[in-house]
Design a protein around this motif. Structure first.
Motif, short mmCIF file in Angstrom:
data_model
loop_
_atom_site.label_atom_id
_atom_site.label_comp_id
_atom_site.label_asym_id
_atom_site.label_seq_id
_atom_site.Cartn_x
_atom_site.Cartn_y
_atom_site.Cartn_z
N MET A 1 81.79 16.82 37.07
CA MET A 1 80.41 17.30 37.09
C MET A 1 79.78 17.03 38.46
SD MET A 1 77.30 16.59 34.39
CE MET A 1 77.37 14.80 34.53
N LEU A 2 78.96 17.97 38.89
CA LEU A 2 78.29 17.87 40.18
C LEU A 2 76.91 17.23 40.02
CD1 LEU A 2 77.99 18.70 43.22
CD2 LEU A 2 77.03 20.86 42.38
N ALA A 3 76.65 16.18 40.78
CA ALA A 3 75.31 15.59 40.81
C ALA A 3 74.54 16.20 41.98
CB ALA A 3 75.40 14.08 40.98
N ILE A 4 73.36 16.73 41.69
CA ILE A 4 72.48 17.29 42.72
C ILE A 4 71.32 16.32 42.86
CG2 ILE A 4 71.12 19.27 43.40
CD1 ILE A 4 72.85 21.00 41.58
N ILE A 5 71.26 15.64 44.01
CA ILE A 5 70.42 14.45 44.13
C ILE A 5 69.23 14.68 45.06
CG2 ILE A 5 70.41 12.02 44.79
CD1 ILE A 5 73.42 11.97 44.25
N ASP A 6 68.07 14.27 44.58
CA ASP A 6 66.86 14.19 45.39
C ASP A 6 66.94 12.88 46.18
OD1 ASP A 6 64.35 13.90 46.46
OD2 ASP A 6 63.26 14.21 44.59
N GLY A 7 67.40 12.97 47.43
CA GLY A 7 67.63 11.77 48.22
C GLY A 7 66.37 11.04 48.63
N ASP A 8 65.22 11.73 48.59
CA ASP A 8 63.97 11.05 48.94
C ASP A 8 63.68 9.91 47.97
OD1 ASP A 8 63.40 12.53 51.18
OD2 ASP A 8 62.24 14.04 50.09
N ILE A 9 64.03 10.10 46.71
CA ILE A 9 63.79 9.05 45.72
C ILE A 9 64.64 7.82 46.05
CG2 ILE A 9 63.82 8.47 43.28
CD1 ILE A 9 61.84 10.70 44.09
N LEU A 10 65.90 8.04 46.38
CA LEU A 10 66.77 6.92 46.74
C LEU A 10 66.27 6.22 48.00
CD1 LEU A 10 70.38 8.33 46.13
CD2 LEU A 10 69.23 6.52 44.85
N ALA A 11 65.78 7.01 48.97
CA ALA A 11 65.30 6.42 50.23
C ALA A 11 64.09 5.53 49.99
CB ALA A 11 64.97 7.52 51.23
N HIS A 12 63.16 6.00 49.17
CA HIS A 12 61.97 5.19 48.88
C HIS A 12 62.34 3.95 48.07
CE1 HIS A 12 58.43 7.42 50.35
NE2 HIS A 12 59.17 8.50 50.20
N ASN A 13 63.19 4.14 47.07
CA ASN A 13 63.58 3.00 46.24
C ASN A 13 64.35 1.94 47.02
OD1 ASN A 13 62.37 4.21 44.05
ND2 ASN A 13 64.27 4.91 43.11
N ALA A 14 65.07 2.38 48.04
CA ALA A 14 65.87 1.44 48.83
C ALA A 14 65.00 0.47 49.63
CB ALA A 14 66.79 2.21 49.78
N CYS A 15 63.80 0.90 49.97
CA CYS A 15 62.88 0.06 50.75
C CYS A 15 62.08 -0.81 49.80
CB CYS A 15 61.97 0.94 51.61
SG CYS A 15 62.86 1.92 52.84
N ARG A 16 62.69 -1.91 49.41
CA ARG A 16 62.08 -2.81 48.43
C ARG A 16 60.82 -3.47 49.00
NH1 ARG A 16 66.32 -0.59 46.06
NH2 ARG A 16 67.98 -1.91 45.22
N PRO A 17 59.91 -3.92 48.13
CA PRO A 17 58.71 -4.63 48.61
C PRO A 17 59.09 -5.83 49.47
CG PRO A 17 58.48 -4.07 46.29
CD PRO A 17 59.89 -3.73 46.67
N ARG A 18 58.34 -6.03 50.55
CA ARG A 18 58.69 -7.06 51.52
C ARG A 18 57.96 -8.38 51.31
NH1 ARG A 18 58.87 -5.08 57.59
NH2 ARG A 18 60.43 -6.74 57.66
N TRP A 19 56.92 -8.40 50.50
CA TRP A 19 56.09 -9.60 50.42
C TRP A 19 56.89 -10.81 49.95
CZ3 TRP A 19 55.57 -12.18 45.82
CH2 TRP A 19 55.88 -11.47 44.65
N ARG A 20 57.94 -10.57 49.15
CA ARG A 20 58.73 -11.70 48.64
C ARG A 20 59.43 -12.46 49.77
NH1 ARG A 20 59.53 -7.63 44.91
NH2 ARG A 20 58.84 -8.08 42.78
N ASP A 21 59.68 -11.75 50.89
CA ASP A 21 60.37 -12.40 52.01
C ASP A 21 59.56 -13.56 52.59
OD1 ASP A 21 62.32 -10.51 51.66
OD2 ASP A 21 61.68 -9.24 53.31
N LYS A 22 58.23 -13.45 52.48
CA LYS A 22 57.39 -14.49 53.06
C LYS A 22 56.41 -15.07 52.04
CE LYS A 22 57.60 -13.17 57.90
NZ LYS A 22 56.86 -13.03 59.17
N ALA A 23 56.70 -14.83 50.79
CA ALA A 23 55.79 -15.31 49.75
C ALA A 23 55.89 -16.83 49.60
CB ALA A 23 56.13 -14.65 48.42
N LYS A 24 54.74 -17.43 49.32
CA LYS A 24 54.69 -18.85 49.03
C LYS A 24 54.44 -18.99 47.53
CE LYS A 24 52.19 -23.13 50.07
NZ LYS A 24 51.03 -23.72 50.78
N ILE A 25 55.50 -19.24 46.79
CA ILE A 25 55.42 -19.28 45.34
C ILE A 25 55.66 -20.71 44.86
CG2 ILE A 25 56.36 -18.40 43.17
CD1 ILE A 25 57.14 -15.87 44.66
N VAL A 26 54.69 -21.25 44.15
CA VAL A 26 54.79 -22.61 43.61
C VAL A 26 54.53 -22.54 42.11
CG1 VAL A 26 53.90 -24.96 43.69
CG2 VAL A 26 53.98 -23.59 45.79
#
Length: 277
Positions: A1-26
């Motif tokens: 079966m052929l998958a026809i993919i909207d790559g924009d969705i994958l591109a946006h989803n790949a860029c995960r939220p960044r706040w966790r990289d510098k979050a101060k969680i206690v």
């Protein structure tokens, strides 16, 4: 079966939220820094951190793609991503303007990397640019080509606009298959002509939302029935200017079935009948 993919969705989803990289969680509480006026301070990242984030996002893109293909037992795929130009922007400068305004009001720092992910997808052979079009256009064009030659396919996206394509759809965000019938695809298309598409800043008819659009076409059985309802609604709203408004909205909403497929009223008999009065 052929998958026809909207790559924009994958591109946006790949860029995960960044706040966790510098979050101060206690103890499960996220502490944020405030400026002298009590406003939340934006997180700052240096060039090295940006480079690493881009590399991580690219790995996310490839991992997400592999997982989806494995989940669907796909043996081949084609993928399109948005190109820098789109013919709709030339016809309607406010196309998707609300998205750009929202981006200015609430900038999401990870979104600045989406064009780079698209470019990597193209240069590394994962996708092609939808030249002068939306990725949606290429997805529908490819789906119609596959249908003509009898090839089994599945559309992979989250975009409701693509529900004008009959067949199997993989909803990435819900990870489930949705089957769109011919009648369902037709109904979706004509409802959009009535209600517009607020997400893309396409106005539609004032006062007609999803419920009203559904009620207006509930007993339509073929293209002629749908077209009659749409034209009558535009005439009632815009009187002598109905055709200009319908053509304008239609050209924005219509997703192409081939490279020369642009919205027109030439094959709408009822529109010609009204115009001749």
């Amino acid at each position: 079966m052929l998958a026809i993919i909207d790559g924009d969705i994958l591109a946006h989803n790949a860029c995960r939220p960044r706040w966790r990289d510098k979050a101060k969680i206690v103890n499960g509480v996220n502490y944020v820094s405030l400026d002298d006026d009590g406003n939340k301070q934006e997180l700052e990242f240096d060039k090295e951190e940006d480079t690493q984030y881009l590399l991580d996002s690219w790995e996310n893109f490839k991992d997400d793609l592999d997982k989806m293909l494995d989940r669907l037992y796909i043996d081949k795929y084609i993928m399109a991503v948005k190109s820098p130009t789109n013919f709709r922007d030339d016809m309607y400068p406010d196309y998707k303007m609300n998205r750009r305004k929202q981006q200015m009001r609430k900038p999401r720092k990870q979104n600045m990397f989406v064009p780079s992910i698209r470019k990597l997808a193209v240069t590394q052979g994962y996708a092609v640019y939808a030249h002068d079009r939306e990725a949606d256009d290429y997805v529908r064009i490819w789906a119609e080509e596959a249908r003509r030659v009898g090839e089994d396919f599945i559309v992979c996206s989250v975009d409701k606009d693509l529900q004008c394509i009959p067949g199997k759809h993989w909803l990435m965000h819900h990870e489930k298959i949705l089957n769109i019938t011919e009648d369902g695809a037709r109904t979706h298309y004509y409802q959009q002509l009535l209600k517009g598409d607020p997400t893309d800043n396409i106005p539609g008819l004032p006062g007609i939302g999803p419920v009203a659009a559904r009620d207006l076409v509930w007993d339509c059985r073929n293209d002629g029935d749908f077209q009659e309802v749409v034209v009558e609604c535009y005439v009632a709203q815009y009187e002598g200017e109905w055709k200009q408004w319908l053509l304008s909205n239609g050209k924005m909403i219509h997703i192409q079935r081939d490279m020369d497929d642009y919205f027109t009223l030439e094959d709408w008999p009822f529109a010609k009948e009204i115009e001749s009065l």
